[in-house]
Design a protein around this motif. Structure first.
Motif, PDB file in Angstrom:
ATOM      1  N   ASP A 149     -59.998   6.678  73.601  1.00  0.00           N
ATOM      2  CA  ASP A 149     -59.557   5.361  74.022  1.00  0.00           C
ATOM      3  C   ASP A 149     -60.754   4.422  74.113  1.00  0.00           C
ATOM      4  N   GLU A 150     -60.810   3.474  73.194  1.00  0.00           N
ATOM      5  CA  GLU A 150     -61.860   2.460  73.155  1.00  0.00           C
ATOM      6  C   GLU A 150     -63.264   3.075  73.073  1.00  0.00           C
ATOM      7  N   GLY A 151     -63.436   3.911  72.076  1.00  0.00           N
ATOM      8  CA  GLY A 151     -64.747   4.513  71.867  1.00  0.00           C
ATOM      9  C   GLY A 151     -64.831   5.202  70.519  1.00  0.00           C
ATOM     10  N   ASP A 152     -66.044   5.623  70.179  1.00  0.00           N
ATOM     11  CA  ASP A 152     -66.316   6.257  68.891  1.00  0.00           C
ATOM     12  C   ASP A 152     -66.298   7.775  69.014  1.00  0.00           C
ATOM     13  N   LEU A 153     -66.106   8.422  67.879  1.00  0.00           N
ATOM     14  CA  LEU A 153     -66.221   9.869  67.747  1.00  0.00           C
ATOM     15  C   LEU A 153     -67.477  10.130  66.927  1.00  0.00           C
ATOM     16  N   LYS A 154     -68.460  10.839  67.530  1.00  0.00           N
ATOM     17  CA  LYS A 154     -69.738  11.078  66.846  1.00  0.00           C
ATOM     18  C   LYS A 154     -70.102  12.552  66.864  1.00  0.00           C
ATOM     19  N   PHE A 155     -70.545  13.021  65.711  1.00  0.00           N
ATOM     20  CA  PHE A 155     -71.076  14.369  65.561  1.00  0.00           C
ATOM     21  C   PHE A 155     -72.549  14.188  65.194  1.00  0.00           C
ATOM     22  N   THR A 205     -64.700   4.222  65.782  1.00  0.00           N
ATOM     23  CA  THR A 205     -64.852   4.767  64.437  1.00  0.00           C
ATOM     24  C   THR A 205     -65.333   6.213  64.535  1.00  0.00           C
ATOM     25  N   VAL A 206     -65.607   6.812  63.387  1.00  0.00           N
ATOM     26  CA  VAL A 206     -66.099   8.186  63.309  1.00  0.00           C
ATOM     27  C   VAL A 206     -67.416   8.195  62.554  1.00  0.00           C
TER      28      VAL A 206
END
Length: 171
Positions: free
Chosen positions: A22-28, A61-62
């Motif tokens: 919710d209102e944030g990025d997915l980062k690896f 985003t991712v």
């Protein structure tokens, strides 16, 4: 809320299910090692990027950075509302962002990457060896450098391949 980051050198095993960001990025990040504990063949994970407050500009985003080692698959259970979808970005996300699958990473991503208003960048040096089924739906898709997507395992993965309705090549 506010995003999900798999840190440098993290070793993560996800449970099957849907992960709402919710209102944030997915980062690896580099050297992150991420897998799903998915013993049932119909199990998998879906990441949903959205805004519960309706703030389209905050939809994330991712990014999968170089050096990350990510093997994930979407659920294939016919009763799952996100069957076959690994990443779902809310279509209300404003244009102009990019989902980045950067070079130097090892990825086996089985399922659809759905971001209809965004650019999806798949950069050089990615390793996508093995039988998998990666499907990309975006406003634009950019392949940069020495990269490949292996898409020979859709039927085995229980995912219906997307039908191509049209392709436009631009310079």
């Amino acid at each position: 809320c506010s995003g999900l980051t798999f840190g440098t050198s993290a070793v993560i095993t996800l449970n099957p299910g849907t992960y709402y960001i919710d209102e944030g990025d997915l980062k690896f990040n580099a050297s992150a090692y991420v897998r799903c504990s998915c013993p049932d063949p119909e199990d998998g994970v879906t990441f949903v990027l959205t805004s519960s407050a309706g703030n389209a500009g905050a939809i994330g985003t991712v990014t999968i950075n170089g050096g990350a080692d990510v093997i994930l698959r979407a659920p294939t259970d016919p009763a799952d509302p996100f069957k076959g979808i690994l990443v779902y970005q809310d279509p209300l996300a404003p244009a102009g962002q990019s989902l980045k699958f950067n070079g130097g990473s090892t990825m086996l991503l089985t399922g659809a990457l759905y971001a209809p208003s965004q650019t999806i960048e798949w950069s050089g040096g990615n390793s996508a060896a093995g039988s998998t089924c990666t499907q990309i739906v975006g406003n634009q898709v950019k392949f940069v450098g020495n990269t490949e997507i292996v898409n020979t395992g859709c039927e085995t993965a229980g995912i219906t391949p997307l039908a191509i309705v049209g392709v436009k090549v631009t310079e």
